[in-house]
Scaffold this motif. Structure first.
Motif, short mmCIF file in Angstrom:
data_model
loop_
_atom_site.label_atom_id
_atom_site.label_comp_id
_atom_site.label_asym_id
_atom_site.label_seq_id
_atom_site.Cartn_x
_atom_site.Cartn_y
_atom_site.Cartn_z
N PRO A 1 0.84 -1.30 0.00
CA PRO A 1 -0.07 0.07 -0.11
C PRO A 1 0.85 1.28 0.01
O PRO A 1 1.85 1.38 0.78
N ALA A 2 0.53 2.30 -0.81
CA ALA A 2 1.14 3.73 -0.62
C ALA A 2 1.22 4.07 0.88
O ALA A 2 0.33 4.04 1.49
N ALA A 3 2.31 4.79 0.93
CA ALA A 3 2.35 5.50 2.27
C ALA A 3 1.28 6.70 2.18
O ALA A 3 0.92 7.42 1.50
N SER A 4 0.69 6.85 3.50
CA SER A 4 -0.26 7.65 3.74
C SER A 4 0.23 9.13 4.00
O SER A 4 1.49 9.35 4.24
N PRO A 5 -0.35 10.44 3.66
CA PRO A 5 0.16 11.56 3.70
C PRO A 5 0.54 11.89 5.04
O PRO A 5 0.19 11.48 6.07
N GLY A 6 1.88 12.32 5.18
CA GLY A 6 2.47 12.72 6.43
C GLY A 6 3.21 11.54 7.05
O GLY A 6 4.06 11.64 7.81
N ALA A 7 3.25 10.40 6.33
CA ALA A 7 3.81 9.00 6.81
C ALA A 7 5.56 9.17 6.34
O ALA A 7 5.82 10.08 5.39
N GLY A 8 6.25 8.53 6.96
CA GLY A 8 7.55 8.32 6.41
C GLY A 8 7.85 7.92 5.15
O GLY A 8 6.81 7.38 4.45
N ALA A 9 8.94 8.06 4.60
CA ALA A 9 9.27 7.53 3.35
C ALA A 9 8.99 5.97 3.38
O ALA A 9 8.95 5.31 4.16
N ALA A 10 8.45 5.74 2.19
CA ALA A 10 7.94 3.92 1.83
C ALA A 10 9.13 3.22 2.27
O ALA A 10 10.55 3.59 1.84
N ALA A 11 9.01 2.13 2.61
CA ALA A 11 10.05 1.24 2.94
C ALA A 11 10.62 0.53 1.69
O ALA A 11 9.72 0.49 0.64
N PRO A 12 11.85 0.30 1.56
CA PRO A 12 12.25 -0.13 0.39
C PRO A 12 12.06 -1.39 -0.09
O PRO A 12 11.67 -2.22 0.95
N PRO A 13 11.87 -1.74 -1.26
CA PRO A 13 11.42 -3.10 -1.74
C PRO A 13 12.38 -4.19 -1.22
O PRO A 13 13.82 -4.14 -0.96
N ALA A 14 11.56 -5.39 -0.97
CA ALA A 14 12.15 -6.37 -0.28
C ALA A 14 13.39 -6.96 -1.20
O ALA A 14 13.04 -7.23 -2.44
N PRO A 15 14.54 -7.22 -1.02
CA PRO A 15 15.66 -7.64 -1.73
C PRO A 15 15.19 -8.74 -2.43
O PRO A 15 14.60 -9.92 -1.92
N THR A 16 15.37 -9.03 -3.52
CA THR A 16 15.33 -10.58 -4.39
C THR A 16 16.25 -11.57 -3.96
O THR A 16 17.30 -11.43 -3.64
N ALA A 17 15.77 -13.08 -3.86
CA ALA A 17 16.61 -13.82 -3.40
C ALA A 17 17.57 -14.09 -4.40
O ALA A 17 17.30 -13.80 -5.79
N PRO A 18 18.71 -14.27 -4.10
CA PRO A 18 19.92 -14.56 -5.16
C PRO A 18 19.80 -15.87 -5.99
O PRO A 18 19.11 -16.88 -5.44
N SER A 19 20.37 -15.86 -7.10
CA SER A 19 20.25 -17.11 -7.93
C SER A 19 21.39 -17.92 -7.57
O SER A 19 22.41 -17.56 -7.31
N PRO A 20 21.16 -19.26 -7.88
CA PRO A 20 22.25 -20.05 -7.66
C PRO A 20 23.33 -19.99 -8.69
O PRO A 20 23.03 -19.48 -9.73
N ALA A 21 24.42 -19.99 -8.37
CA ALA A 21 25.75 -20.01 -9.01
C ALA A 21 25.84 -21.29 -9.90
O ALA A 21 26.59 -21.34 -11.14
N ALA A 22 25.59 -22.66 -9.41
CA ALA A 22 25.86 -23.65 -10.12
C ALA A 22 24.88 -24.95 -9.54
O ALA A 22 24.34 -24.64 -8.33
N THR A 23 24.81 -26.07 -9.87
CA THR A 23 24.31 -27.10 -9.53
C THR A 23 25.39 -28.27 -9.03
O THR A 23 26.47 -28.29 -9.74
N ALA A 24 25.01 -28.94 -8.06
CA ALA A 24 25.89 -30.02 -7.44
C ALA A 24 25.14 -31.39 -7.19
O ALA A 24 24.04 -31.40 -6.72
N LEU A 25 26.03 -32.35 -7.54
CA LEU A 25 25.48 -33.75 -7.45
C LEU A 25 26.00 -34.45 -6.09
O LEU A 25 27.36 -34.58 -6.14
N ILE A 26 25.38 -34.81 -5.26
CA ILE A 26 25.84 -35.33 -3.92
C ILE A 26 26.14 -37.02 -4.32
O ILE A 26 25.36 -37.68 -5.04
N VAL A 27 27.68 -37.25 -4.24
CA VAL A 27 27.96 -38.55 -4.64
C VAL A 27 28.44 -39.41 -3.62
O VAL A 27 28.63 -40.69 -3.81
N ALA A 28 28.58 -38.79 -2.40
CA ALA A 28 28.86 -39.55 -1.06
C ALA A 28 28.50 -38.95 0.18
O ALA A 28 28.34 -37.86 -0.05
N PRO A 29 28.43 -39.46 1.29
CA PRO A 29 28.25 -38.52 2.43
C PRO A 29 29.33 -37.28 2.72
O PRO A 29 30.37 -37.49 2.49
N ASP A 30 28.48 -36.30 2.44
CA ASP A 30 29.24 -35.03 2.78
C ASP A 30 30.16 -34.33 1.57
O ASP A 30 31.17 -33.57 1.82
#
Length: 404
Positions: free
Chosen positions: A206-235
Motif C-alpha cells: 500500500p502507498a504511504a499515507s500523507p505525512g507518513a515517512g518514506a516508503a520502505a524499500p522493496p524487499a531484496p530479491t533472492a539470489p540465484s544459484p551459481a551452480a548445481t551439484a550432485l551428492i556423490v557420497a556422504p558430505d
C-alpha cells in the motif's frame, strides 16, 4: 500419458507457460497458459510434432522447443502483440496492435461495471438473440466469466473479472473481429484473454499515507544459484565451477568447502553437510538423447539435451540457465554420463525462456579420473522418462551459491 506429464512438469514453470502460449499462437491449443499438463496440452504438443514431422512422443527436444518458441514469437510479432495499460482503468492486456485498425476490422474495448453482481452481468451478456449466437460461455462464481460467439458478421470474445479487493467491483474487455477471419483471429482472442490483468495493483504494497515517512524499500530479491551439484557420497557433492570466482560457496545457507578442483575441466568437489540418499552414481557413456537436471532459479528443472562431438569437444545442446553449470547429464537409462561445464553467462531468451544452445560437457571419462574410479561403462538398463530420472535424483541435487 503419466510419463509425458511428469516430463512436462519437470520443466521450469516459465518454459511450460511459454510452450502453451506458443501453441495458442499456432492455433493448436485452446486453453489457459497455466503451466499445467492435461489432455489439451498433450494433444497440442502432438499436433505440433506432427506439423514439424517429428516423432509423436509427446516430448519436446531442445531443437523442437526452440522451433516452437520461435514460431510462436513470429506469430506474436505478425499481430504486433504487446502488453498495454488502459489509461482509464489501469488494467493490462496484450493487444494485437497491427490488427486494431479499420482496415483489419478488429476492435479491443475495455469496460468497468459499477454493479458488483458478476452473475447478473454474465446472465445478460450470455443471453442469445436472433442475431446474437453464443458459441461458448463459462463462469467461475465470484471470480470471472467468459462469453464468446457471433453477432451478425462480427465474432466476439468477452471476459469480465471481479475485484477481490472490492473496488472497482468488475473490469473486463471485449475483442471483436470479422467472422471471415475466424481461422486467423480465434487464436488471437485466446492469447488476449490469457494476458488480461484486470487489477494489476493487487498484492502491491500500500502507498504511504500523507505525512507518513518514506516508503520502505522493496524487499531484496533472492539470489540465484551459481551452480548445481550432485551428492556423490556422504558430505561430498560434485559440481563444476571456477574456484577463484566462488572461494566461499554455500549450500542451503550453510558454508561448504572446496576440497578438490581440476582447472582443466572445471570440476570441483565440495565438502559440507550433505546427506547421500543412494550409493555412488552409475556411470555410462554419452548417447545422443540426454536429460540434464539443473537449477533454474530456485527450482530444479529437467531439460532434454542432444549430445554431439564437435572438433573432438563433447557438446550438449540444451536450454539451460547459468545456474545449470555442474548439472549432471543422464542417458535414458539413468546412468550419469557427464556434468555441464561452468557456464559463462545467462542464455539468450525468447519471451523470458532460455533458448537451447551448445554447452561443453565434462564426460564420464573425466569424472572417473577426478573421482578415482576405474569402472567401465555400466550396461544399459531399462529406459526411463525424464520425470522418472528427475524423481529419482531430486534429493541428490543441491544448489550452490557464491556470496559476494
Amino acid at each position: 500419458m503419466a510419463a509425458r506429464k511428469a516430463a512436462f512438469l519437470a520443466l521450469p514453470e516459465a518454459t511450460r507457460k511459454a510452450i502453451q502460449e506458443a501453441l495458442v499462437w499456432l492455433g493448436l491449443y485452446v486453453g489457459v497458459d497455466d503451466g499445467e499438463f492435461g489432455k489439451r496440452t498433450h494433444d497440442a504438443i502432438l499436433a505440433f510434432q506432427a506439423s514439424a514431422k517429428a516423432p509423436a512422443d509427446g516430448a519436446l527436444s531442445a531443437p523442437l522447443l526452440n522451433a516452437l518458441l520461435a514460431a510462436g514469437q513470429k506469430a506474436r510479432e505478425a499481430a504486433g502483440f504487446q502488453v498495454v495499460s488502459d489509461p482509464k482503468t489501469g488494467a493490462k492486456i496484450g493487444a494485437p496492435l497491427k490488427l486494431l485498425n479499420p482496415r483489419a476490422g478488429a476492435r479491443l474495448d475495455f469496460a468497468s461495471n459499477a454493479d458488483a453482481d458478476l452473475a447478473a452481468l454474465y446472465t445478460r451478456l450470455s443471453a442469445a438473440t436472433p442475431i446474437r449466437k453464443i458459441a461458448y460461455k463459462a463462469i467461475k462464481p465470484d471470480a470471472f466469466f467468459v462469453v464468446s460467439g457471433q453477432e451478425g458478421p462480427v465474432k466476439f470474445y468477452t471476459r469480465f473479472d471481479r475485484n477481490p479487493a472490492g473496488t472497482p467491483p468488475i473490469r473486463g474487455f471485449t475483442f471483436a473481429y470479422p467472422a471471415a477471419q475466424t481461422a486467423a483471429l480465434d487464436r488471437v482472442a485466446i492469447a488476449i484473454g490469457n494476458s488480461f490483468e484486470p487489477f494489476p495493483g493487487l498484492g502491491a504494497a500500500p502507498a504511504a499515507s500523507p505525512g507518513a515517512g518514506a516508503a520502505a524499500p522493496p524487499a531484496p530479491t533472492a539470489p540465484s544459484p551459481a551452480a548445481t551439484a550432485l551428492i556423490v557420497a556422504p558430505d561430498k557433492a560434485l559440481t563444476a565451477l571456477k574456484a577463484d570466482e566462488c572461494p566461499n560457496p554455500t549450500v542451503a545457507g550453510k558454508p561448504a568447502r572446496i576440497e578438490q578442483t581440476d582447472a582443466a575441466t572445471g570440476l570441483a568437489m565440495l565438502g559440507g553437510n550433505f546427506v547421500a540418499n543412494s550409493g555412488a552414481p552409475r556411470l555410462g557413456s554419452p548417447t545422443q538423447d540426454l536429460i540434464i537436471l539443473g537449477f533454474s532459479g530456485p527450482r530444479l528443472a529437467a531439460s532434454s539435451a542432444s549430445f554431439a562431438s564437435e572438433e573432438a569437444r563433447p557438446i550438449v545442446t540444451a536450454a539451460l540457465d547459468k545456474s545449470a553449470g555442474g548439472a549432471p547429464a543422464f542417458d535414458r537409462t539413468g546412468a550419469l554420463v557427464g556434468l555441464v561445464a561452468p557456464l559463462p553467462g545467462e542464455p539468450e531468451r525468447v519471451v523470458g525462456v532460455a533458448l537451447a544452445s551448445p554447452h561443453p560437457l565434462i564426460t564420464s571419462d573425466a569424472l572417473r579420473v577426478f573421482l578415482g574410479v576405474n569402472e567401465s561403462p555400466s550396461e544399459q538398463g531399462a529406459p526411463l522418462s525424464a520425470g522418472d530420472i528427475a524423481a529419482r535424483e531430486k534429493n541428490a541435487l543441491v544448489a550452490v551459491f557464491c556470496p559476494k
